[in-house]
Design a protein around this motif. Sequence first.
Motif, PDB file in Angstrom:
ATOM      1  N   GLY A 139       0.782  -1.223   0.000  1.00  0.00           N
ATOM      2  CA  GLY A 139       0.000   0.000   0.000  1.00  0.00           C
ATOM      3  C   GLY A 139       0.814   1.274   0.000  1.00  0.00           C
ATOM      4  N   LYS A 140       2.124   1.155   0.167  1.00  0.00           N
ATOM      5  CA  LYS A 140       3.006   2.327   0.184  1.00  0.00           C
ATOM      6  C   LYS A 140       4.237   2.022  -0.680  1.00  0.00           C
ATOM      7  CE  LYS A 140       1.518   3.689   4.808  1.00  0.00           C
ATOM      8  NZ  LYS A 140       1.913   3.858   6.215  1.00  0.00           N
ATOM      9  N   PRO A 141       4.098   2.215  -1.999  1.00  0.00           N
ATOM     10  CA  PRO A 141       5.223   1.934  -2.889  1.00  0.00           C
ATOM     11  C   PRO A 141       6.328   2.982  -2.754  1.00  0.00           C
ATOM     12  CG  PRO A 141       3.431   2.937  -4.118  1.00  0.00           C
ATOM     13  CD  PRO A 141       2.924   2.690  -2.721  1.00  0.00           C
ATOM     14  N   VAL A 142       7.493   2.646  -3.286  1.00  0.00           N
ATOM     15  CA  VAL A 142       8.570   3.634  -3.360  1.00  0.00           C
ATOM     16  C   VAL A 142       8.011   4.858  -4.086  1.00  0.00           C
ATOM     17  CG1 VAL A 142      10.788   4.156  -4.456  1.00  0.00           C
ATOM     18  CG2 VAL A 142      10.463   1.986  -3.268  1.00  0.00           C
ATOM     19  N   GLY A 143       8.346   6.031  -3.589  1.00  0.00           N
ATOM     20  CA  GLY A 143       7.847   7.281  -4.157  1.00  0.00           C
ATOM     21  C   GLY A 143       6.686   7.875  -3.385  1.00  0.00           C
ATOM     22  N   THR A 144       6.150   7.117  -2.399  1.00  0.00           N
ATOM     23  CA  THR A 144       5.049   7.622  -1.572  1.00  0.00           C
ATOM     24  C   THR A 144       5.590   8.686  -0.617  1.00  0.00           C
ATOM     25  OG1 THR A 144       3.929   5.486  -1.630  1.00  0.00           O
ATOM     26  CG2 THR A 144       3.275   7.020   0.121  1.00  0.00           C
ATOM     27  N   VAL A 145       4.973   9.851  -0.640  1.00  0.00           N
ATOM     28  CA  VAL A 145       5.356  10.928   0.280  1.00  0.00           C
ATOM     29  C   VAL A 145       4.084  11.541   0.846  1.00  0.00           C
ATOM     30  CG1 VAL A 145       6.601  13.109   0.584  1.00  0.00           C
ATOM     31  CG2 VAL A 145       7.454  11.420  -1.061  1.00  0.00           C
ATOM     32  N   CYS A 146       4.073  11.709   2.163  1.00  0.00           N
ATOM     33  CA  CYS A 146       2.970  12.380   2.846  1.00  0.00           C
ATOM     34  C   CYS A 146       3.450  13.741   3.322  1.00  0.00           C
ATOM     35  CB  CYS A 146       2.469  11.545   4.014  1.00  0.00           C
ATOM     36  SG  CYS A 146       1.753   9.974   3.475  1.00  0.00           S
ATOM     37  N   PHE A 147       2.586  14.723   3.159  1.00  0.00           N
ATOM     38  CA  PHE A 147       2.893  16.108   3.493  1.00  0.00           C
ATOM     39  C   PHE A 147       1.924  16.615   4.548  1.00  0.00           C
ATOM     40  CE2 PHE A 147       4.037  15.352  -0.879  1.00  0.00           C
ATOM     41  CZ  PHE A 147       5.273  15.947  -1.024  1.00  0.00           C
ATOM     42  N   GLY A 148       2.412  17.526   5.381  1.00  0.00           N
ATOM     43  CA  GLY A 148       1.559  18.247   6.315  1.00  0.00           C
ATOM     44  C   GLY A 148       1.933  19.713   6.283  1.00  0.00           C
ATOM     45  N   TRP A 149       0.933  20.569   6.212  1.00  0.00           N
ATOM     46  CA  TRP A 149       1.142  22.016   6.284  1.00  0.00           C
ATOM     47  C   TRP A 149       0.280  22.523   7.421  1.00  0.00           C
ATOM     48  CZ3 TRP A 149       0.102  19.516   1.621  1.00  0.00           C
ATOM     49  CH2 TRP A 149       1.145  19.514   0.676  1.00  0.00           C
ATOM     50  N   ALA A 150       0.887  23.228   8.351  1.00  0.00           N
ATOM     51  CA  ALA A 150       0.147  23.654   9.547  1.00  0.00           C
ATOM     52  C   ALA A 150       0.291  25.148   9.794  1.00  0.00           C
ATOM     53  CB  ALA A 150       0.651  22.895  10.772  1.00  0.00           C
ATOM     54  N   SER A 151      -0.800  25.718  10.277  1.00  0.00           N
ATOM     55  CA  SER A 151      -0.799  27.078  10.820  1.00  0.00           C
ATOM     56  C   SER A 151      -1.516  26.976  12.164  1.00  0.00           C
ATOM     57  CB  SER A 151      -1.530  28.032   9.871  1.00  0.00           C
ATOM     58  OG  SER A 151      -2.881  27.650   9.731  1.00  0.00           O
ATOM     59  N   ALA A 152      -1.683  28.098  12.819  1.00  0.00           N
ATOM     60  CA  ALA A 152      -2.328  28.073  14.138  1.00  0.00           C
ATOM     61  C   ALA A 152      -3.730  27.484  14.069  1.00  0.00           C
ATOM     62  CB  ALA A 152      -2.375  29.476  14.725  1.00  0.00           C
ATOM     63  N   ASP A 153      -4.451  27.732  12.966  1.00  0.00           N
ATOM     64  CA  ASP A 153      -5.847  27.301  12.914  1.00  0.00           C
ATOM     65  C   ASP A 153      -6.119  26.015  12.162  1.00  0.00           C
ATOM     66  OD1 ASP A 153      -5.262  30.114  12.493  1.00  0.00           O
ATOM     67  OD2 ASP A 153      -6.489  30.058  10.715  1.00  0.00           O
ATOM     68  N   ALA A 154      -5.181  25.526  11.373  1.00  0.00           N
ATOM     69  CA  ALA A 154      -5.517  24.373  10.533  1.00  0.00           C
ATOM     70  C   ALA A 154      -4.285  23.552  10.161  1.00  0.00           C
ATOM     71  CB  ALA A 154      -6.207  24.853   9.262  1.00  0.00           C
ATOM     72  N   VAL A 155      -4.552  22.297   9.856  1.00  0.00           N
ATOM     73  CA  VAL A 155      -3.525  21.412   9.295  1.00  0.00           C
ATOM     74  C   VAL A 155      -4.113  20.775   8.042  1.00  0.00           C
ATOM     75  CG1 VAL A 155      -2.060  19.386   9.651  1.00  0.00           C
ATOM     76  CG2 VAL A 155      -2.572  20.886  11.570  1.00  0.00           C
ATOM     77  N   GLN A 156      -3.362  20.837   6.973  1.00  0.00           N
ATOM     78  CA  GLN A 156      -3.757  20.192   5.723  1.00  0.00           C
ATOM     79  C   GLN A 156      -2.742  19.097   5.428  1.00  0.00           C
ATOM     80  OE1 GLN A 156      -3.664  23.364   2.864  1.00  0.00           O
ATOM     81  NE2 GLN A 156      -5.015  24.643   4.067  1.00  0.00           N
ATOM     82  N   THR A 157      -3.218  17.991   4.879  1.00  0.00           N
ATOM     83  CA  THR A 157      -2.310  16.907   4.524  1.00  0.00           C
ATOM     84  C   THR A 157      -2.592  16.444   3.110  1.00  0.00           C
ATOM     85  OG1 THR A 157      -3.777  15.175   5.365  1.00  0.00           O
ATOM     86  CG2 THR A 157      -2.140  16.083   6.914  1.00  0.00           C
ATOM     87  N   GLU A 158      -1.604  15.743   2.574  1.00  0.00           N
ATOM     88  CA  GLU A 158      -1.738  15.178   1.237  1.00  0.00           C
ATOM     89  C   GLU A 158      -0.782  14.006   1.122  1.00  0.00           C
ATOM     90  OE1 GLU A 158      -1.964  16.813  -3.367  1.00  0.00           O
ATOM     91  OE2 GLU A 158      -1.075  18.084  -1.831  1.00  0.00           O
TER      92      GLU A 158
END
Length: 160
Positions: free
Chosen positions: A113-132
């Motif tokens: 389920g997690k092949p080579v090349g899989t990258v997870c991102f998180g972007w955070a500020s005081a009010d929110a966190v977004q992921t991809e």
Amino acid sequence: MNNDLFELARAVGQSLHARGQLLATAESCTGGGVAQAITDIAGSSAWFERGFVTYTNLSKTEMLGVPAQLIASYGAVSEEVAAAMARGALAHSEAHVAVATTGIAGPGGAVPGKPVGTVCFGWASADAVQTERLVFAGDRQAVREQAVAHALQGLLKLTA
């Protein structure tokens, strides 16, 4: 550094500087590549507060406060852990925004389920966190470069 990364990092810096905000990075698979792209920009000390390179699970827990149980439940390469890394970078710095990267750059390390090349991102500020979660093609260097670029693009969206 290639021109595209330089321009992305410069744009991120201009956006942060205009808002009077500071940035922190929390990186695993990119090994400090996002911080390097940022610090290649002259004057980045006005908007870059600090970077964490947390390559091991233990370092994610010790330096960023990522719960070990979260890593055990979802794996280090997960949107849940990326979000916790980004929140941890904010909590352990003076920054207003943070970006986190965790992934499998290769050539080994793939799991079901997690092949080579899989990258997870998180972007955070005081009010929110977004992921991809994305899967990039190419060798180790290509995956890492694409991840750095995507992390910077996400910061541009967050600070626009």
